[in-house]
Design an enzyme around this catalytic site. Structure first.
Site, PDB file in Angstrom:
ATOM      1  N   CYS A  91      36.728  41.063  42.723  1.00 36.45           N
ATOM      2  CA  CYS A  91      37.871  41.956  42.529  1.00 36.45           C
ATOM      3  C   CYS A  91      38.864  41.977  43.685  1.00 36.45           C
ATOM      4  O   CYS A  91      40.038  41.625  43.520  1.00 36.45           O
ATOM      5  CB  CYS A  91      37.372  43.376  42.289  1.00 36.45           C
ATOM      6  SG  CYS A  91      36.191  43.554  40.949  1.00 36.45           S
ATOM      7  N   HIS A 152      41.636  49.237  44.830  1.00 39.69           N
ATOM      8  CA  HIS A 152      40.597  48.456  45.514  1.00 39.69           C
ATOM      9  C   HIS A 152      41.173  47.531  46.587  1.00 39.69           C
ATOM     10  O   HIS A 152      40.679  46.424  46.802  1.00 39.69           O
ATOM     11  CB  HIS A 152      39.773  47.649  44.501  1.00 39.69           C
ATOM     12  CG  HIS A 152      38.360  47.428  44.950  1.00 39.69           C
ATOM     13  ND1 HIS A 152      37.445  46.657  44.252  1.00 39.69           N
ATOM     14  CD2 HIS A 152      37.692  47.873  46.052  1.00 39.69           C
ATOM     15  CE1 HIS A 152      36.295  46.645  44.869  1.00 39.69           C
ATOM     16  NE2 HIS A 152      36.411  47.378  45.976  1.00 39.69           N
TER      17      HIS A 152
END
Length: 603
Positions: A91, A152
């Site tokens: 990610c 993130h």
């Protein structure tokens, strides 16, 4: 010519005729817009990114059992990119590349250790402030920019509210979502996911101290040893302090990591996962309503379909593939709602819409014998693996009625990083000239003015380690990939690292290949038949050309601080966002919950 060859030739001719027809319609539409004075120079931009979605999980990419009618329709109305590649199979680095148009190693968002993503909201690592995202470029061109969902990319640097890595410090005008990601720790009753090995180690040390104290007490009481009470008390106190220090960080992960922000304000700590989908859908539609006069950039960054696969009651048990299939179908429904809002506001023809996943499906994700991760179709490997196609090949869809042909397939190599120069071009923004931009403008390829991808080489990293290189020979159309490093699957012969959470990048966890494993991706997309000098006469020439590209790429790299270094990627109490007085961090300030939840209830 054989019958199969004739069929392929006819099919190719029909597809080329259809693409030429679409191109003619597109040009006519463009002339119409220009004649009537409609501004097509600064379209709205809608970017939708799924989390951990496998290449083979969508109907339009070959799935016949998971129902994704809305995304399938999006592909029918636009262009489908079948060789769309992510810069990383995890990610944080993949999204950093997407946002900046640069390989993660250039910004320090690549790791030389086992921690390849950001693990804490209260860590100091994150997307460096000197990086220029596409949001910042478009913001400078008068776009209203918004991010709904997962970030993130870090939050703080030196204090709990400096927000140096915050989306609003990277060009977004509005943010609603989580600065971290969705993990098992965010949902009660799930097996912890953050710092599992560290927790086990610390529990072991705690048990050793407890056993030592018990032994000393027993010896003291029975007279078998003459240890002083002060010594026993001191060891006990040290053990309690040690337990408290590690348990505070790992025992309350849902409070430390699983939070919802609106801009700089904490709304939920911990987040209410069961309502997150409805609220993010409501926020996306609300952003479109507020900014329908445009131009706007909206990046919808789904929490779907990352484990723990939080799914509303409306979709649980509806698919043929358990909770994972339910979650995919819920995400597709949400995409449909967002696209319907675009259409209802009359924005369809003036909005450049893009859909993708950040990387491939998570093969090792399971609950006993139940698979919780995605399916990567015919492609080998998955999430966390450096070079295998299953971890880096992702679905790519672009729709822009009248400007991009409908129902079209592009088989040329493209990249998530290409979105950066593409949206910059659409907004009339200039790319930064003080750094290397690895992405290429997709518009010529999408609109048919270019027949081939501008990419010659693509580099596939696992953390900061270069595992594989892809070489596209435009003249011949050949597509080669050389693997210099591959993960060791567990058990041997399996297709993933089932004996652990995920495949690792270096040392004993990998196999080095010299000469590299060479594959012809056009004829062997599943990467099952490595070539050799005996089976491929040009083997040595191909390998030498790939090495040339690799050497040239490495010469463009400059040392930068590593954002995933251990000190940057550890929990720091002084950086912890807190809704209250630390460590009493919890709140639920509400976010128009009833309206968001009713979107689901009224279906």
């Amino acid at each position: 010519m054989t019958l199969n060859g004739l069929e392929r030739g006819i099919s190719r001719e029909l597809r080329d005729m259809w693409q030429r027809y679409n191109l003619a319609v597109m040009l006519a539409s463009f002339l119409f817009f220009q004649t009537w004075g409609l501004d097509t120079s600064k379209p709205n931009i809608l970017l939708i990114m799924a989390d951990d979605l496998g290449y083979g999980d969508l109907g339009c990419f070959g799935n016949t059992t998971i129902r994704t009618p809305n995304i399938d329709q999006l592909a029918k109305e636009g262009v489908k990119l079948t060789q769309h590649i992510a810069a990383a199979s995890l990610c944080t680095p993949s999204r950093a590349a997407f946002l900046t148009g640069r390989y993660p190693i250039r910004s320090g968002m690549a790791s030389s250790n086992t921690q390849r993503v950001l693990y804490w909201t209260a860590g100091s690592g994150g997307l460096p402030t000197n990086e220029t995202t596409f949001a910042k470029l478009l913001q400078q061109r008068g776009y209203i920019t918004g991010l709904i969902g997962k970030w993130h990319q870090g939050l703080n640097c030196e204090s709990c509210n400096d927000h140096c890595h915050h989306p609003l410090n990277h060009g977004f005008d509005y943010f609603y979502g989580t600065p971290f990601t969705l993990v098992n720790d965010c949902q009660s009753g799930k097996t912890p996911e953050v710092g599992v090995k560290q927790r086990a180690t610390y529990w072991f040390y705690t048990e050793i101290v407890a056993l030592l104290v018990f032994t000393l007490l027993l010896g003291k009481v029975t007279g078998l040893c003459s240890v002083k009470w002060k010594t026993i008390a001191f060891i006990t106190l040290c053990g309690i302090l040690f337990f408290f220090c590690w348990f505070v960080s790992y025992g309350f992960v849902n409070y430390w990591n699983c939070i919802i922000l609106r801009n700089h304000v904490i709304l939920e700590q911990p987040m209410e996962t069961e309502n997150s989908a409805s609220r993010m859908l409501k926020e996306s539609i609300s952003f479109l309503e507020r900014n329908k006069k445009g131009p706007f950039l909206l990046f919808v960054s789904f929490l779907h379909v990352h484990t723990p696969l939080v799914t509303t009651k409306m979709f649980r048990g509806k698919s043929r593939h358990g909770l994972y299939g339910d979650n995919v179908e819920e995400m597709d429904w949400m995409v449909g709602k967002i696209l319907a809002a675009v259409d209802e506001k009359g924005l369809k023809n003036t909005t450049f819409t893009y859909f993708t996943s950040d990387h491939g499906g998570f093969l090792e994700a399971n609950d006993g014998y139940v698979q919780l991760g995605g399916w990567n179709g015919i492609y080998k490997g998955g999430k966390g693996m450096g070079g295998w196609e299953g971890g880096i090949r992702v679905p790519g869809i672009v729709r822009w009625p009248g400007m991009v042909p409908a129902d079209t397939i592009i088989d040329e190599p493209t990249h998530l990083m290409d979105v950066y120069p593409t949206v910059a071009h659409l907004a009339g923004a200039s790319l930064p000239q003080d750094r290397v931009i690895d992405g290429q403008n997709l518009l010529p390829l999408l609109q048919g003015s270019a027949q081939h991808s501008k990419h010659e080489f693509m580099f596939h990293y696992c953390g900061s380690y270069l595992h594989a290189v892809r070489w596209y020979q435009k003249e011949s159309g050949a597509l080669w990939k050389a693997h210099y490093v591959t993960p060791k699957f567990n058990p041997e012969g399996a297709g993933a690292c089932y004996g652990q959470r995920m495949c690792q990048c270096f040392e004993e966890a990998v196999t080095h290949h010299n000469p590299p494993l060479l594959f012809d991706l056009l004829h062997d997309p599943s990467e099952v038949n490595p070539l050799s000098p005996n089976s491929e006469p040009l083997f040595n020439t191909i390998v030498s050309q790939i090495k040339r590209g690799m050497d040239e790429h490495r010469r463009t790299l400059t040392p930068v601080p590593e954002q995933f270094a251990e000190y940057n990627n550890m929990w720091k109490p002084w950086l912890q966002p807190c809704c209250g007085t630390f460590p009493l961090c919890w709140c639920n300030k509400g976010s128009g919950d009833d309206d968001g939840i009713s979107i689901f209830k009224n279906e």
